[in-house]
Design an enzyme around this catalytic site. Structure first.
Site, PDB file in Angstrom:
ATOM      1  N   LYS A 125       0.789  -1.316   0.053  1.00 32.39           N
ATOM      2  CA  LYS A 125       0.080   0.001   0.012  1.00 32.39           C
ATOM      3  C   LYS A 125       0.729   1.263  -0.088  1.00 32.39           C
ATOM      4  CE  LYS A 125      -2.926   0.731   3.620  1.00 32.39           C
ATOM      5  NZ  LYS A 125      -2.809   2.171   4.205  1.00 32.39           N
ATOM      6  N   SER A 126       1.817   1.189   0.951  1.00 35.61           N
ATOM      7  CA  SER A 126       2.586   2.756   1.126  1.00 35.61           C
ATOM      8  C   SER A 126       3.346   2.957  -0.275  1.00 35.61           C
ATOM      9  CB  SER A 126       3.821   2.373   2.105  1.00 35.61           C
ATOM     10  OG  SER A 126       3.013   2.448   3.433  1.00 35.61           O
TER      11      SER A 126
ATOM     12  N   ARG B   2       2.962   6.087  -3.189  1.00 36.60           N
ATOM     13  CA  ARG B   2       4.181   6.768  -3.571  1.00 36.60           C
ATOM     14  C   ARG B   2       4.369   6.927  -5.050  1.00 36.60           C
ATOM     15  NH1 ARG B   2       4.106   5.756   1.486  1.00 36.60           N
ATOM     16  NH2 ARG B   2       5.404   6.708   3.300  1.00 36.60           N
TER      17      ARG B   2
ATOM     18  N   SER C 295       7.626   9.401  11.823  1.00 33.60           N
ATOM     19  CA  SER C 295       6.349   9.205  11.062  1.00 33.60           C
ATOM     20  C   SER C 295       6.582   9.521   9.460  1.00 33.60           C
ATOM     21  CB  SER C 295       5.037  10.356  11.227  1.00 33.60           C
ATOM     22  OG  SER C 295       4.287  10.411  10.033  1.00 33.60           O
TER      23      SER C 295
ATOM     24  N   GLN D 130       4.815   9.331   6.978  1.00 37.13           N
ATOM     25  CA  GLN D 130       3.952  10.121   6.487  1.00 37.13           C
ATOM     26  C   GLN D 130       4.542  11.799   6.617  1.00 37.13           C
ATOM     27  OE1 GLN D 130       0.030   9.262   7.552  1.00 37.13           O
ATOM     28  NE2 GLN D 130      -0.158   7.321   6.644  1.00 37.13           N
TER      29      GLN D 130
ATOM     30  N   ASP E 189       2.155  -0.738  12.182  1.00 34.53           N
ATOM     31  CA  ASP E 189       0.815  -1.442  11.630  1.00 34.53           C
ATOM     32  C   ASP E 189       0.687  -2.862  12.074  1.00 34.53           C
ATOM     33  OD1 ASP E 189       0.504   1.092  10.527  1.00 34.53           O
ATOM     34  OD2 ASP E 189       1.153   0.726   8.585  1.00 34.53           O
TER      35      ASP E 189
ATOM     36  N   ARG F 122      -7.198  -2.718   9.998  1.00 36.58           N
ATOM     37  CA  ARG F 122      -6.246  -3.689  10.637  1.00 36.58           C
ATOM     38  C   ARG F 122      -6.873  -4.250  11.927  1.00 36.58           C
ATOM     39  NH1 ARG F 122      -2.107  -3.181   7.126  1.00 36.58           N
ATOM     40  NH2 ARG F 122      -1.700  -0.958   6.412  1.00 36.58           N
TER      41      ARG F 122
HETATM   42  C1  S3P Z   1       2.481   4.815   6.318  1.00 33.73           C
HETATM   43  C2  S3P Z   1       3.302   5.189   7.404  1.00 33.73           C
HETATM   44  C3  S3P Z   1       2.721   4.840   8.939  1.00 33.73           C
HETATM   45  C4  S3P Z   1       1.762   3.844   8.807  1.00 33.73           C
HETATM   46  C5  S3P Z   1       0.589   3.932   7.533  1.00 33.73           C
HETATM   47  C6  S3P Z   1       1.245   4.086   6.405  1.00 33.73           C
HETATM   48  C7  S3P Z   1       3.015   5.560   5.021  1.00 33.73           C
HETATM   49  O1  S3P Z   1       1.976   6.056   9.334  1.00 33.73           O
HETATM   50  O2  S3P Z   1       1.237   3.674  10.156  1.00 33.73           O
HETATM   51  O3  S3P Z   1      -0.189   2.724   7.371  1.00 33.73           O
HETATM   52  O4  S3P Z   1       2.688   5.089   4.114  1.00 33.73           O
HETATM   53  O5  S3P Z   1       3.801   6.556   5.060  1.00 33.73           O
HETATM   54  P1  S3P Z   1       2.782   7.423  10.253  1.00 33.73           P
HETATM   55  O6  S3P Z   1       3.713   7.967   9.005  1.00 33.73           O
HETATM   56  O7  S3P Z   1       1.595   8.051  10.466  1.00 33.73           O
HETATM   57  O8  S3P Z   1       3.557   6.528  11.165  1.00 33.73           O
END
Ligand code: S3P
Length: 433
Positions: free
Chosen positions: A21-22, A26, A167, A169, A315, A388
């Protein structure tokens, strides 16, 4: 939709999960601002990624193959999105909102980002404040910047920013804004979080320098469209790998998952708890390490999960909490207050639902204490609208005696619509009702 899982399953088999997913988010976002075409192969088809695709389409980006695993993005080449005529709906996806905020910070028009009731409770201040410092106008509700978020981008100046929480994100949003700033933007984090943005920026031709916990991106460089073959999602695979770890004689293999060290904290935890973890056929795909991973079950022992392990297991903590209920001894999860601001308050959710299954669990402000060796008994539990949590509780259900019903389980489509099918393929009796 409800998920009904029969307990005491034997887990055996080889499985594949969909694309990460991440990395899918991107690839789409970088493809959108790059010059030329980007091909995303093995792109995840799930609600969160569809939210990113729909937002990009509202911003004028042409995307082919939507709804399939093979997507082509026609990049606009820089801060060249068109002003959207309606709100950008990020659905349940924090990654969509936060990363898009970074890109929109450089777009000199007004846009509104919103999402579902869960996303509207999640703080955006960790992104809003540094983006304001770079020169963008950002507004949200309360001092925590709750969505809806109003953005009005501008010419950006580079910043040096120290993140208060690890984080990915927040780090990624600042790096994406930094691409458009005149100079070098530097982000420092307190512990390593997932580094997919840094890796992928390089694949698109950006200049990124990483030194320990500091990442620098040089602004105003050119991004060129490329082909990204997305590795399979280790967080989706974690449900079955963790479940297998807790069932003596179980053996399951996840094919071609990312083994990026910022994501595989849970494999280290499983090893430390006594499971056998075998990593085979290691290779590199789209700048990411990938492998086939086998877990063999065993009698698990407890451990403490804290410190730098937290961002690397963030996660997977709900499913690790689920299996800790049957481990020998007391498992402590601490320094994980981030769990309170995920798609649900994952500490409160897991504590209350695991108790319904008969587990002995104590809530901490920043984690939980799980008294192991419990005998779980099937029960009716709630997903709290969080994908989750729904899947972690299904795994707790298969460790329990009798039948467990997870209510409001439709949310699994946010990240992993095939979850029940894969579970069934490994020998678990599962029913969607
Ligand atoms: C993610 C970063 C994580 C993760 C989320 C996906 C990402 O969150 O928990 O499911 O794709 O960058 P945080 O950046 O808030 O820790």
């Amino acid at each position: 939709m409800r998920l009904k899982v029969s307990g005491r399953a034997r887990l055996n088999g080889v499985f594949s999960v969909a694309g990460d997913k991440s990395i899918s988010h991107r690839a789409l976002l970088l493809g959108a601002i790059a010059e030329g075409e980007t091909i995303v192969e093995n792109c995840l088809v799930a609600e969160d990624v569809l939210s990113t695709i729909h937002c990009l389409q509202s911003l004028g980006v042409q995307i082919e193959g939507v709804g399939t695993t093979n997507v082509k993005v026609h990049g606009v080449g820089g801060a060249n999105f068109s002003a959207p005529i309606s709100n950008l709906d990020c659905g349940n996806s924090g990654t969509t909102m936060r990363l898009l905020m970074g890109i929109l910070a450089a777009h000199e028009f007004e846009s509104w980002l919103t999402g579902d009731s869960s996303l509207q409770k999640r703080p955006m201040d960790r992104v809003a404040i540094p983006l304001q410092r770079m020169g963008a106008k950002v507004e949200g509700r309360t001092e925590r910047f709750l969505p809806p978020i109003r953005m009005h981008g501008s010419k950006l100046r580079p910043i040096e920013w120290s993140l208060p929480v690890a984080s990915a994100q927040a780090k990624s949003a600042i790096l994406l804004a930094g691409l458009f700033a005149d100079g070098t933007t530097i982000v420092q984090e307190p512990a390593p979080s997932r580094d997919h943005t840094e890796r992928m920026l390089r694949a698109f031709g950006a200049k990124v320098i990483v030194r320990n916990l500091t990442v620098a991106v040089i602004g105003k460089g050119k991004l060129s469209g490329t082909k990204i073959v997305v590795p399979n999602d280790p967080s989706s695979a974690s449900f079955f790998l963790c479940a297998a770890a807790a069932v003596p004689d179980a053996e399951v293999t996840a094919m071609s998952i990312s083994i990026n060290p910022t994501r595989t904290g849970y494999l280290e935890v499983l090893r430390q708890m006594g499971a056998k973890v075998i990593v085979n056929n290691e290779r590199t795909q789209a700048g990411e390490p990938v492998a086939d991973v086998t877990v063999c079950g065993s009698k698990l022992r407890s451990m403490t999960i804290a410190g730098e392990l937290i961002p690397r297991t963030i996660d997977e903590l709900p499913v690790l909490a689920a299996i800790a209920t049957v481990a020998e001894g007391t498992t402590i999860i601490k320094e994980a207050q981030e769990l309170r601001v995920k798609e649900s308050d994952r500490i409160a959710a897991m504590v209350s639902e695991l108790r319904k299954l008969g587990a002995q669990v104590e809530e901490l402000p920043d984690g939980m204490v799980i008294y192991g060796k419990g005998k779980l008994l099937g029960a009716e539990v709630e997903s709290h609208g969080d994908h989750r949590i729904a899947m972690a509780l299904s795994i707790a259900g298969l460790l329990a005696e009798g039948e467990t019903i997870v209510n409001d389980a439709h949310c699994i489509t946010v990240s992993f619509p095939q979850f029940p099918k894969v579970l069934a393929s490994l020998g678990v009796e599962v029913e969607m009702a």
